[in-house]
Design a protein around this motif. Structure first.
Motif: not given
Length: 185
Positions: A31-37, A114-115, A149-153, A175-183
């Motif tokens: 999450a910390r790497e994502q521009v939306e966050v 905003e997210l 933006p709407t993300w599911a964990v 989709a936000l996972t423990p390893t990646r963000l998948v559009q």
């Protein structure tokens, strides 16, 4: 395909019990790497339970970095209100064993986010989200401002090719996972 959403939910919950792992630091790192966050000042998220990917470290980091964090309040009709997270020690017990903020700002407060980061048992590549079946998040996601933006964990294994969908289902964009963000979509 699956015979029903209920059967699929049972399979996914059983798999989570078997494969549950500590995922909080992974979610936070991704999450910390994502521009939306980085850009969002107000983020709606939820307090994870049991075998869900752990959102606690993410919530703590968001609060420590000065973000306004909205957490859900579960109503008797399964709709969701939203309150500002005061910090983990100040949450109160809610319905169905959930931890909630002590002050409810109402169901429409999610429109200020905003997210939006929501729970799911699984998502598919189109953005269809499978929840627990109460419709709480479908109602809440319908109130989100357009373009937010709407993300599911989910766990990585819970991103599927296709899920059954109903007309009232609200899609998510990633989709936000423990390893990646998948559009998705």
């Amino acid at each position: 395909m699956f015979s029903s959403k209920a059967a699929l939910r049972s399979q996914l919950l059983a798999a989570r019990r078997v494969t549950a792992a500590l995922s909080g630091p992974g979610l936070l790192a991704v999450a910390r790497e994502q521009v939306e966050v980085v850009a969002a000042r107000t983020i709606a998220v939820y307090v994870s339970m049991a075998n869900e990917p752990q959102t606690g470290p993410l919530i703590d980091w968001l609060l420590a970095s000065g973000r306004e964090v909205l957490l859900p309040v579960l109503y008797a009709d399964n709709d969701l209100g939203w309150g500002i997270a005061p910090g983990a020690a100040d949450l109160v017990p809610g319905r169905l064993g959930l931890s909630e903020p002590p002050v409810d700002l109402g169901a429409d407060a999610i429109a200020s986010a905003e997210l939006v980061i929501c729970p799911a048992l699984a998502v598919d590549r189109r953005g269809v989200r499978l929840g627990r079946g109460g419709g709480s998040y479908d109602r809440a996601l319908a109130r989100v401002s357009p373009g937010t933006p709407t993300w599911a964990v989910v766990h990585d294994s819970e991103i599927l090719d296709e899920l059954p969908a109903d007309p009232h289902d609200q899609p998510v964009k990633a989709a936000l996972t423990p390893t990646r963000l998948v559009q998705l979509g």
